[in-house]
Design a protein around this motif. Structure first.
Motif, PDB file in Angstrom:
ATOM      1  N   ARG A 246     -27.327  22.808 -14.639  1.00  0.00           N
ATOM      2  CA  ARG A 246     -27.326  22.132 -15.935  1.00  0.00           C
ATOM      3  C   ARG A 246     -27.659  20.643 -15.806  1.00  0.00           C
ATOM      4  O   ARG A 246     -28.396  20.089 -16.634  1.00  0.00           O
ATOM      5  CB  ARG A 246     -25.945  22.295 -16.583  1.00  0.00           C
ATOM      6  CG  ARG A 246     -25.791  21.688 -17.948  1.00  0.00           C
ATOM      7  CD  ARG A 246     -26.490  22.468 -19.032  1.00  0.00           C
ATOM      8  NE  ARG A 246     -25.948  23.805 -19.206  1.00  0.00           N
ATOM      9  CZ  ARG A 246     -26.133  24.532 -20.290  1.00  0.00           C
ATOM     10  NH1 ARG A 246     -26.871  24.060 -21.292  1.00  0.00           N
ATOM     11  NH2 ARG A 246     -25.641  25.751 -20.371  1.00  0.00           N
ATOM     12  N   TYR A 247     -27.127  19.977 -14.765  1.00  0.00           N
ATOM     13  CA  TYR A 247     -27.243  18.516 -14.701  1.00  0.00           C
ATOM     14  C   TYR A 247     -28.053  18.003 -13.509  1.00  0.00           C
ATOM     15  O   TYR A 247     -28.286  16.793 -13.415  1.00  0.00           O
ATOM     16  CB  TYR A 247     -25.839  17.893 -14.675  1.00  0.00           C
ATOM     17  CG  TYR A 247     -24.996  18.322 -15.848  1.00  0.00           C
ATOM     18  CD1 TYR A 247     -25.341  17.927 -17.144  1.00  0.00           C
ATOM     19  CD2 TYR A 247     -23.893  19.148 -15.684  1.00  0.00           C
ATOM     20  CE1 TYR A 247     -24.586  18.339 -18.237  1.00  0.00           C
ATOM     21  CE2 TYR A 247     -23.132  19.552 -16.766  1.00  0.00           C
ATOM     22  CZ  TYR A 247     -23.483  19.154 -18.038  1.00  0.00           C
ATOM     23  OH  TYR A 247     -22.743  19.570 -19.121  1.00  0.00           O
TER      24      TYR A 247
ATOM     25  N   GLU B  89     -23.925  15.809 -27.109  1.00  0.00           N
ATOM     26  CA  GLU B  89     -24.753  16.823 -26.449  1.00  0.00           C
ATOM     27  C   GLU B  89     -24.161  17.237 -25.107  1.00  0.00           C
ATOM     28  O   GLU B  89     -24.208  18.418 -24.729  1.00  0.00           O
ATOM     29  CB  GLU B  89     -26.174  16.300 -26.264  1.00  0.00           C
ATOM     30  CG  GLU B  89     -26.961  16.136 -27.561  1.00  0.00           C
ATOM     31  CD  GLU B  89     -28.409  15.754 -27.298  1.00  0.00           C
ATOM     32  OE1 GLU B  89     -28.879  15.955 -26.143  1.00  0.00           O
ATOM     33  OE2 GLU B  89     -29.068  15.269 -28.233  1.00  0.00           O
TER      34      GLU B  89
ATOM     35  N   GLU C 199     -21.293  19.556 -25.725  1.00  0.00           N
ATOM     36  CA  GLU C 199     -21.783  20.899 -26.057  1.00  0.00           C
ATOM     37  C   GLU C 199     -22.244  21.648 -24.813  1.00  0.00           C
ATOM     38  O   GLU C 199     -21.953  22.839 -24.638  1.00  0.00           O
ATOM     39  CB  GLU C 199     -22.920  20.790 -27.067  1.00  0.00           C
ATOM     40  CG  GLU C 199     -22.476  20.325 -28.452  1.00  0.00           C
ATOM     41  CD  GLU C 199     -23.657  20.068 -29.371  1.00  0.00           C
ATOM     42  OE1 GLU C 199     -24.821  20.197 -28.903  1.00  0.00           O
ATOM     43  OE2 GLU C 199     -23.427  19.718 -30.549  1.00  0.00           O
ATOM     44  N   SER C 200     -22.966  20.952 -23.940  1.00  0.00           N
ATOM     45  CA  SER C 200     -23.448  21.606 -22.723  1.00  0.00           C
ATOM     46  C   SER C 200     -22.286  21.941 -21.787  1.00  0.00           C
ATOM     47  O   SER C 200     -22.291  22.998 -21.136  1.00  0.00           O
ATOM     48  CB  SER C 200     -24.468  20.724 -22.007  1.00  0.00           C
ATOM     49  OG  SER C 200     -23.875  19.533 -21.521  1.00  0.00           O
TER      50      SER C 200
END
Length: 353
Positions: free
Chosen positions: A266-267, A291, A294-295
């Protein structure tokens, strides 16, 4: 033939490894160009001063010295001020540097046709050592210089001198091409070895995330590279101790690898750090905090589906007010609050970890 092509095109490495080393080679070339162009500036400035002291201000040699001084000043300026912003300029500047030295040596040889082209022959050995690139390109430049020297010698020089230049150019040029090919192979092997050492020194080998040492060394990076804001996501894996006790450390390792994999996916690996046994920190540049929340919720749901649970804390700051220690501490405190809620809901009385 495949081995020869591999050596000529990729310095003996696999294509993928060679391409992965491009940034390292570019950094090495930038450092070399910055140093050698400055040395060239000083050398030609000294030659100009010496010519001036002996009253030889208008000779053609002096004009060539001044041209080379100006050329190397431009190259030095480019490597110092432009390359950090436009890294793609590194290789063109390196070849301009080499071409300028070769052209200077050929011009001097043409000015003094009665003398052998010693300077050009010496440069055939010396110049390719200042940079990292495909051996085939360096060999092509060496071959072009040998051809230019041969044409110049037979056009402008007496036959005995021209024959010496031809013999020296061809023989020493051939040797130079072999030497520079082997030298490039060694350079890229060193770059590859250094990259592996760097990877081991900054990576947590169990999870693939960056380790705490790298986390500590990168604090200034985020303050310098975020354009508007920075978000810190602080994560703790719940139940690791219990899982290790009940199912063994391998099960705990799988849990940590799964969590790290979700965060890295994801990051990004470069911004995901394992800073403790079960604690991870991610930094997200120039993304609204909402955001990121949310992620992070999406990551938590994915891990819940795999049977794992994480506690999460998030904090953000504008670039103008960014304090890395403060933003990390704020995210950590929120994570602990989330962790307390998790264990209260689970009916387990645990001390804050």
């Amino acid at each position: 033939m495949k081995a020869i092509a591999k050596l000529a095109l990729h310095a003996g490495l696999d294509k993928e490894e060679f391409e992965a080393l491009r940034p390292d080679a570019r950094e090495e070339n930038a450092k070399n160009m910055h140093t050698y162009s400055l040395v060239a500036v000083l050398v030609f400035a000294l030659l100009i001063v010496v010519n001036a002291r002996v009253g030889d201000l208008t000779s053609i040699n002096q004009k060539h010295y001044m041209l080379m001084l100006a050329t190397n000043l431009i190259i030095w300026f480019g490597t110092h001020y432009l390359v950090p912003k436009y890294p793609g300029l590194t290789l063109p500047l390196a070849y301009i540097f080499m071409a300028a030295l070769y052209l200077f040596s050929l011009a001097i040889s043409a000015i003094h046709p009665e003398l052998p082209a010693v300077t050009t022959v010496v440069l055939l050995f010396a110049v390719p050592f200042v940079m990292c690139d495909r051996p085939l390109r360096l060999m092509a430049m060496t071959a072009a210089v040998v051809v230019a020297l041969s044409l110049l010698s037979f056009t402008c020089k007496p036959a005995p001198v021209a024959q010496d230049d031809l013999w020296n150019g061809v023989s020493f040029g051939a040797i130079a091409m072999m030497v520079e090919t082997l030298q490039q192979r060694n350079k890229y092997r060193i770059l590859s070895q250094n990259r592996r050492i760097k990877h081991l020194s900054e990576t947590d080998l169990l999870t693939g995330a960056k380790n705490r040492n790298h986390f500590e060394s990168r604090q200034d990076f985020y303050a310098a590279n975020c354009r508007g804001s920075l978000v810190c996501l602080y994560t703790d894996v719940n139940g690791l101790h219990e899982l290790n006790n009940s199912k063994g450390h391998h099960a705990g390792d799988v849990m940590l690898q799964t969590v790290a994999g979700k965060l890295i996916g994801r990051y990004g690996q470069e911004h995901t750090y394992r800073i403790g046994g079960d604690e991870f920190v991610c930094f997200i540049l120039d993304t609204p905090e909402v955001e990121v929340r949310e992620s992070a919720a999406a990551v938590s749901r994915e891990l819940d589906g795999a049977g794992y649970h994480i506690s999460v804390g998030i904090a953000s700051a504008e670039k103008s007010r960014l304090n890395m220690q403060a933003i990390t501490a704020t995210a950590e405190n929120e994570m602990y609050q989330d962790k307390r809620r998790y264990y209260q809901q689970a009916g387990v009385d645990r001390r804050r970890r």
